[in-house]
Design an enzyme around this catalytic site. Sequence first.
Site, PDB file in Angstrom:
ATOM      1  N   CYS A   1       0.816  -1.223   0.000  1.00 41.86           N
ATOM      2  CA  CYS A   1       0.000   0.000   0.000  1.00 41.86           C
ATOM      3  C   CYS A   1       0.850   1.273   0.000  1.00 41.86           C
ATOM      4  CB  CYS A   1      -0.949  -0.014   1.189  1.00 41.86           C
ATOM      5  SG  CYS A   1      -0.149  -0.429   2.739  1.00 41.86           S
TER       6      CYS A   1
ATOM      7  N   HIS B   1      -2.960   6.417   4.568  1.00 45.74           N
ATOM      8  CA  HIS B   1      -1.526   6.653   4.777  1.00 45.74           C
ATOM      9  C   HIS B   1      -1.135   8.015   4.191  1.00 45.74           C
ATOM     10  CE1 HIS B   1      -1.243   2.584   5.987  1.00 45.74           C
ATOM     11  NE2 HIS B   1      -0.571   2.054   4.978  1.00 45.74           N
TER      12      HIS B   1
END
Length: 330
Positions: A128, A241
């Site tokens: 990710c 994130h």
Amino acid sequence: MKYRVAIVGATGAVGQELLQVLAQRKFPIRSLRLLASERSAGKTLAFEGEQVSVETLRPDSFEGIDIAFFSAGGARSQQYAPLAVQAGAVVIDNSSAFRMHPDVPLVIPEINPDAVRGHRGVIANPNCSTIIMLMALEPLRRLARIRRIVVSTYQAASGAGAQAMQELLDATRAYLQGEPFEPRVLPHPYAFNLFSHNSAIGEDGYNEEERKMILETRKIWDDSAIAVSPTCVRVPVLRAHTESIVAELETRPPLATIVDAYRRFPGVALVDDVARNHFPMPLEATGRDEVLVGRIRYDAGTPNGVALLACGDQLRKGAALNAVQIAELL
Ligand code: A2P
């Protein structure tokens, strides 16, 4: 044509998001098989208004399946992905089990879609943090070759799974109530704290997450010379994130050209309101398909350097959305 789809790890954080993304994008599904551990046997999950039973993952779970999304950890992928391929399915794997295998394409559809062509049954979804970083750099890379990347991550709980998200909520509640809280999933107190990424550190001093960012970038960009200097940190955020990135380019395009390239690139949204000090934030990236990019500037300390801040929903573009986009490419 409609497809017979299986989701391994359907009850997990990424599995749940896969269900949403498949429905939202109207993926042509003929049948849906939801697989998880024995713990989940008997559960049902909602898909497009219907309740679908969760089945226990077994070696024969893939009979008659066309596309199998795997998101139940590397060990399950190692064990069951070959069985799924044998049964005739194409596996889109979210774990790191096969990412660096030479026969396995590692794909971000906006960046290297042609790589899927060489697949032999398994296609890997990148890490990710790698996906978010490379999405945030792709408009720049199309303007000038990138020589080096320095990146620091501010990673959400979701990357460690649904239980880690729950731990963040529970730990925060306990903290506010002045009660003791013993961490169960993550190695350190998570409320009002942050810590170096919870993956193992190797002899070179880099943790696994950082090593993934280095190696996967080389593979996706097909550039063995690209230098990547990552530091990965877990922060008390639920599911998007953030990354602070400095890229050193071979030449330095005008800033206006750079900003314009970001404005045009599909999959990226420019959030760069200097007057209001409004830049990419996890709460605004949550639930969005695009990676948010802002704070775009010439880096003060790097020749031909560009600095920026990026933020992407780890469960969407960082995992489920990218996996479904790969299936759409097929
Ligand atoms: P279960 O809910 O039955 O434990 P997350 O990344 O959010 O922690 O989710 C992990 C996913 O992987 C869950 O769906 C979990 O199912 C599944 N999983 C974990 N261990 C196994 C296993 N041994 N067999 C099948 N699925 C597993």
